[in-house]
Enzyme design. Structure first.
Site, mmCIF file in Angstrom:
data_model
loop_
_atom_site.group_PDB
_atom_site.id
_atom_site.type_symbol
_atom_site.label_atom_id
_atom_site.label_comp_id
_atom_site.label_asym_id
_atom_site.label_seq_id
_atom_site.Cartn_x
_atom_site.Cartn_y
_atom_site.Cartn_z
ATOM 1 N N CYS A 19 0.821 -1.212 0.000
ATOM 2 C CA CYS A 19 0.000 0.000 0.000
ATOM 3 C C CYS A 19 0.859 1.268 0.000
ATOM 4 O O CYS A 19 1.438 1.596 -1.020
ATOM 5 C CB CYS A 19 -1.001 -0.026 1.151
ATOM 6 S SG CYS A 19 -2.399 1.061 0.807
ATOM 7 N N ARG B 248 -11.644 7.421 -1.682
ATOM 8 C CA ARG B 248 -10.729 6.322 -1.393
ATOM 9 C C ARG B 248 -11.256 5.027 -1.990
ATOM 10 O O ARG B 248 -12.463 4.839 -2.143
ATOM 11 C CB ARG B 248 -10.562 6.154 0.122
ATOM 12 C CG ARG B 248 -10.104 7.414 0.827
ATOM 13 C CD ARG B 248 -9.771 7.151 2.287
ATOM 14 N NE ARG B 248 -8.609 6.298 2.440
ATOM 15 C CZ ARG B 248 -7.350 6.723 2.351
ATOM 16 N NH1 ARG B 248 -7.081 7.988 2.101
ATOM 17 N NH2 ARG B 248 -6.344 5.884 2.501
ATOM 18 N N HIS C 219 -3.584 -5.308 2.152
ATOM 19 C CA HIS C 219 -3.267 -5.416 3.575
ATOM 20 C C HIS C 219 -4.032 -6.611 4.117
ATOM 21 O O HIS C 219 -4.514 -7.442 3.388
ATOM 22 C CB HIS C 219 -3.808 -4.212 4.344
ATOM 23 C CG HIS C 219 -3.160 -2.924 4.095
ATOM 24 N ND1 HIS C 219 -1.983 -2.559 4.682
ATOM 25 C CD2 HIS C 219 -3.554 -1.866 3.359
ATOM 26 C CE1 HIS C 219 -1.686 -1.320 4.328
ATOM 27 N NE2 HIS C 219 -2.619 -0.879 3.511
HETATM 28 N N1 GLN Z 1 -1.599 6.887 2.273
HETATM 29 C C1 GLN Z 1 -1.760 6.089 1.103
HETATM 30 C C2 GLN Z 1 -3.070 6.329 0.409
HETATM 31 O O1 GLN Z 1 -4.032 6.691 1.029
HETATM 32 C C3 GLN Z 1 -1.561 4.631 1.451
HETATM 33 C C4 GLN Z 1 -2.591 4.107 2.404
HETATM 34 C C5 GLN Z 1 -2.297 2.776 2.993
HETATM 35 O O2 GLN Z 1 -1.145 2.361 3.139
HETATM 36 N N2 GLN Z 1 -3.351 2.087 3.378
HETATM 37 O O3 GLN Z 1 -3.165 6.125 -0.769
#
Ligand code: GLN
Length: 247
Positions: A97, A132, A200
């Site tokens: 990620c 997101r 994840h």
């Molecule tokens: N901060 C990054 C994003 O939002 C990665 C997020 C994460 O590692 N879950 O894209």
């Protein structure tokens, strides 16, 4: 196997560790231990130099934008050359990620751009509307040394959209979920032993077969060289992660 040791370097375990990324380290430790393989874990955080020859697997977990901003420049300034040297000699580098984003060229967050270390040709941009890509995800992957396609199941939550360069190969095909950018149908990246993914979960406890693939590859073995384990619980965890993704 007893004379072998898996040497892992966790990069910024204090900053890049959301969604139980620490569980990935535990998974490797246990699967080594059960087989009589040694396990050595070294942490490298802000300001720490990294010895490219001292580790078989370099691990960079997920992070909030804020935490990535804290470590991106340090990664570039103090660890970039070492990680390129490590990858060039065949060490495994795994970025999850926030980690995959920092393995690429850069990550654009509105007005700010944080540098990546350019181990793979990709760029990441945070969505203009801030939306997101969140949810359970399953991808199909084909890896060297395995007899056919396998499924990786996990969980994604990222504001960044990752675009691979023309010559770059994705880690897998999205079966369920969003993947790199929510549109391409691809997830992650793989270039030699450098691997990035948005999964994840933590990733490895949900996909014991992949933990073993990484373990074997890091030690220069074929997955079939590892002693089999009783994976009843691990298989149940994998099945449950697949079901959560709707597979
Ligand atoms: N901060 C990054 C994003 O939002 C990665 C997020 C994460 O590692 N879950 O894209």
């Amino acid at each position: 196997m007893a004379d072998r040791t898996l040497r892992v370097c966790a990069l910024y375990p204090d900053l890049m560790n959301i969604y139980a990324d620490r569980g990935n380290m535990l998974m490797l430790e246990r699967r080594c231990g059960w087989r009589g393989i040694g396990f050595e874990l070294t942490a490298a955080s802000l300001g720490d130099a990294v010895d490219p020859g001292a580790h078989d697997l370099f691990y960079l977990g997920g992070g909030q934008d804020r935490d990535q901003q804290l470590c991106a420049q340090d990664l570039y300034d103090t660890k970039r050359d070492a990680l390129h040297a490590a990858a060039a000699r065949g060490a495994v580098v795994l970025g999850i990620c926030g980690g995959i984003q920092l393995l690429g060229d850069h990550y654009e967050l509105g007005d700010e751009t944080v540098p990546g270390i350019g181990l793979v040709d990709l760029v990441t941009k945070r969505a203009i509307d801030g939306s997101r890509l969140i949810g359970n995800v399953a991808i199909e992957v084909e890896l060297e040394g395995l007899d056919g396609p396998r499924v990786l199941a996990g969980f994604e939550n990222h504001g960044g959209r990752t675009m691979l360069g023309a010559g770059e190969r994705p880690l897998g095909k999205v079966l369920k979920g969003h993947g790199n950018d929510g549109r391409s149908g691809f997830e992650g990246v793989i270039k030699g032993n450098v691997i990035g993914t948005y999964l994840h979960g933590p990733l490895l406890p949900k996909n014991a077969w992949f933990a073993d693939w990484l373990l074997a590859t890091s030690l220069g073995l074929a997955p079939g060289d590892l002693a089999p384990l009783d994976d009843a619980l691990e298989d149940a965890a994998h099945a449950s992660a697949r079901r959560a993704a709707g597979l």
